[in-house]
Design a protein around this motif. Sequence first.
Motif, PDB file in Angstrom:
ATOM      1  N   ALA A 118       0.834  -1.208   0.000  1.00  0.00           N
ATOM      2  CA  ALA A 118       0.000   0.000   0.000  1.00  0.00           C
ATOM      3  C   ALA A 118       0.866   1.254   0.000  1.00  0.00           C
ATOM      4  CB  ALA A 118      -0.933  -0.010   1.204  1.00  0.00           C
ATOM      5  N   ARG A 119       1.958   1.248   0.761  1.00  0.00           N
ATOM      6  CA  ARG A 119       2.863   2.405   0.766  1.00  0.00           C
ATOM      7  C   ARG A 119       3.508   2.602  -0.611  1.00  0.00           C
ATOM      8  NH1 ARG A 119       3.971   0.135   5.763  1.00  0.00           N
ATOM      9  NH2 ARG A 119       3.047   1.345   7.447  1.00  0.00           N
ATOM     10  N   ALA A 120       3.870   1.491  -1.265  1.00  0.00           N
ATOM     11  CA  ALA A 120       4.445   1.579  -2.613  1.00  0.00           C
ATOM     12  C   ALA A 120       3.419   2.159  -3.584  1.00  0.00           C
ATOM     13  CB  ALA A 120       4.900   0.203  -3.085  1.00  0.00           C
ATOM     14  N   TYR A 121       2.170   1.728  -3.464  1.00  0.00           N
ATOM     15  CA  TYR A 121       1.100   2.279  -4.308  1.00  0.00           C
ATOM     16  C   TYR A 121       0.970   3.776  -4.064  1.00  0.00           C
ATOM     17  CZ  TYR A 121      -3.447   3.632  -5.989  1.00  0.00           C
ATOM     18  OH  TYR A 121      -4.447   4.304  -6.629  1.00  0.00           O
ATOM     19  N   ASP A 122       0.910   4.190  -2.809  1.00  0.00           N
ATOM     20  CA  ASP A 122       0.749   5.606  -2.476  1.00  0.00           C
ATOM     21  C   ASP A 122       1.873   6.450  -3.061  1.00  0.00           C
ATOM     22  OD1 ASP A 122      -1.509   4.842  -1.112  1.00  0.00           O
ATOM     23  OD2 ASP A 122      -0.839   5.574   0.850  1.00  0.00           O
ATOM     24  N   ARG A 123       3.115   5.989  -2.929  1.00  0.00           N
ATOM     25  CA  ARG A 123       4.252   6.744  -3.475  1.00  0.00           C
ATOM     26  C   ARG A 123       4.121   6.904  -4.990  1.00  0.00           C
ATOM     27  NH1 ARG A 123       6.988   3.767   0.431  1.00  0.00           N
ATOM     28  NH2 ARG A 123       7.527   2.136  -1.058  1.00  0.00           N
ATOM     29  N   ALA A 124       3.794   5.813  -5.681  1.00  0.00           N
ATOM     30  CA  ALA A 124       3.674   5.859  -7.142  1.00  0.00           C
ATOM     31  C   ALA A 124       2.520   6.757  -7.572  1.00  0.00           C
ATOM     32  CB  ALA A 124       3.478   4.450  -7.697  1.00  0.00           C
ATOM     33  N   ALA A 125       1.407   6.692  -6.859  1.00  0.00           N
ATOM     34  CA  ALA A 125       0.239   7.508  -7.208  1.00  0.00           C
ATOM     35  C   ALA A 125       0.540   8.993  -7.044  1.00  0.00           C
ATOM     36  CB  ALA A 125      -0.958   7.094  -6.359  1.00  0.00           C
ATOM     37  N   VAL A 126       1.146   9.360  -5.922  1.00  0.00           N
ATOM     38  CA  VAL A 126       1.471  10.773  -5.677  1.00  0.00           C
ATOM     39  C   VAL A 126       2.500  11.266  -6.696  1.00  0.00           C
ATOM     40  CG1 VAL A 126       2.567  12.358  -4.040  1.00  0.00           C
ATOM     41  CG2 VAL A 126       0.832  10.741  -3.242  1.00  0.00           C
ATOM     42  N   GLU A 127       3.475  10.436  -7.008  1.00  0.00           N
ATOM     43  CA  GLU A 127       4.491  10.823  -7.995  1.00  0.00           C
ATOM     44  C   GLU A 127       3.874  11.029  -9.381  1.00  0.00           C
ATOM     45  OE1 GLU A 127       8.090   8.547 -10.167  1.00  0.00           O
ATOM     46  OE2 GLU A 127       8.221   8.577  -7.977  1.00  0.00           O
ATOM     47  N   ALA A 128       2.910  10.194  -9.745  1.00  0.00           N
ATOM     48  CA  ALA A 128       2.321  10.262 -11.088  1.00  0.00           C
ATOM     49  C   ALA A 128       1.270  11.358 -11.236  1.00  0.00           C
ATOM     50  CB  ALA A 128       1.710   8.917 -11.456  1.00  0.00           C
ATOM     51  N   VAL A 129       0.404  11.527 -10.231  1.00  0.00           N
ATOM     52  CA  VAL A 129      -0.741  12.427 -10.422  1.00  0.00           C
ATOM     53  C   VAL A 129      -0.907  13.472  -9.332  1.00  0.00           C
ATOM     54  CG1 VAL A 129      -1.995  10.770 -11.836  1.00  0.00           C
ATOM     55  CG2 VAL A 129      -2.397  10.820  -9.373  1.00  0.00           C
ATOM     56  N   GLY A 130      -0.003  13.534  -8.377  1.00  0.00           N
ATOM     57  CA  GLY A 130      -0.025  14.584  -7.358  1.00  0.00           C
ATOM     58  C   GLY A 130      -1.307  14.636  -6.560  1.00  0.00           C
ATOM     59  N   GLU A 131      -1.940  15.798  -6.536  1.00  0.00           N
ATOM     60  CA  GLU A 131      -3.125  16.017  -5.692  1.00  0.00           C
ATOM     61  C   GLU A 131      -4.317  15.158  -6.096  1.00  0.00           C
ATOM     62  OE1 GLU A 131      -5.118  19.828  -8.017  1.00  0.00           O
ATOM     63  OE2 GLU A 131      -3.947  20.182  -6.218  1.00  0.00           O
ATOM     64  N   PHE A 132      -4.327  14.605  -7.302  1.00  0.00           N
ATOM     65  CA  PHE A 132      -5.431  13.746  -7.730  1.00  0.00           C
ATOM     66  C   PHE A 132      -5.336  12.339  -7.137  1.00  0.00           C
ATOM     67  CE2 PHE A 132      -5.931  17.031 -10.870  1.00  0.00           C
ATOM     68  CZ  PHE A 132      -7.295  17.044 -11.129  1.00  0.00           C
ATOM     69  N   ALA A 133      -4.217  12.006  -6.538  1.00  0.00           N
ATOM     70  CA  ALA A 133      -4.029  10.654  -6.019  1.00  0.00           C
ATOM     71  C   ALA A 133      -4.899  10.409  -4.792  1.00  0.00           C
ATOM     72  CB  ALA A 133      -2.562  10.430  -5.666  1.00  0.00           C
ATOM     73  N   MET A 134      -5.765   9.405  -4.883  1.00  0.00           N
ATOM     74  CA  MET A 134      -6.521   8.957  -3.721  1.00  0.00           C
ATOM     75  C   MET A 134      -5.703   7.815  -3.115  1.00  0.00           C
ATOM     76  SD  MET A 134      -8.812   8.962  -1.498  1.00  0.00           S
ATOM     77  CE  MET A 134      -9.665  10.384  -2.113  1.00  0.00           C
ATOM     78  N   THR A 135      -4.958   8.164  -2.095  1.00  0.00           N
ATOM     79  CA  THR A 135      -4.029   7.214  -1.504  1.00  0.00           C
ATOM     80  C   THR A 135      -4.665   6.466  -0.336  1.00  0.00           C
ATOM     81  OG1 THR A 135      -3.161   8.842   0.038  1.00  0.00           O
ATOM     82  CG2 THR A 135      -2.054   8.679  -2.124  1.00  0.00           C
TER      83      THR A 135
END
Length: 178
Positions: free
Chosen positions: A150-167
């Motif tokens: 889940a932490r790996a997913y969150d890092r990748a999501a924030v890196e790819a889409v910034g504020e749009f990431a639902m982590t």
Amino acid sequence: MAPTLKGFTREYLASLFSYDPETGLITRLITAGPIGRYGRILESPHNAGYTQVAHKGKRMLLHRLAYFLHTGETPQEIDHINHDRKNNRFENLRAATSSLNKCNAPMRVTNSSGFKGVWHDKTRNRYTAQFQYQGVNRRLGRFKTAEEAARAYDRAAVEAVGEFAMTNAKMGLLKECL
């Protein structure tokens, strides 16, 4: 050529409807039939959970109407930041592409791992993290625990889409945030 919403200009729609960006409410400025009275707040439900209005046989979703009245723009999609499809306050609306809008989606109800972007590989007894953006699946690796994935997913999501990431952290599923 000026942008339109369902073929109507901003000026024309502004003569029919008033949008309050603070409350997100849209009211009628004219009487249109027995239901559409002057001053009435628009709140007709749409089957997808949004609200809508019909004018001259054309149905308009109120969040699209609100955004258009406020900015004069008609983006590909409009994202409700807090996921409440009836909350049309301008601070809750933002222009988005289809891919970005999907990144802000909450975890699916069919999820069995308990974390967004994580699934359990039973044959290897590991948790796999995966992030999808612009139609491309990105495998992020296999992990011993669902929390690590889940932490790996969150890092990748924030890196790819910034504020749009639902982590997972935003959803309160991880004890510590990024």
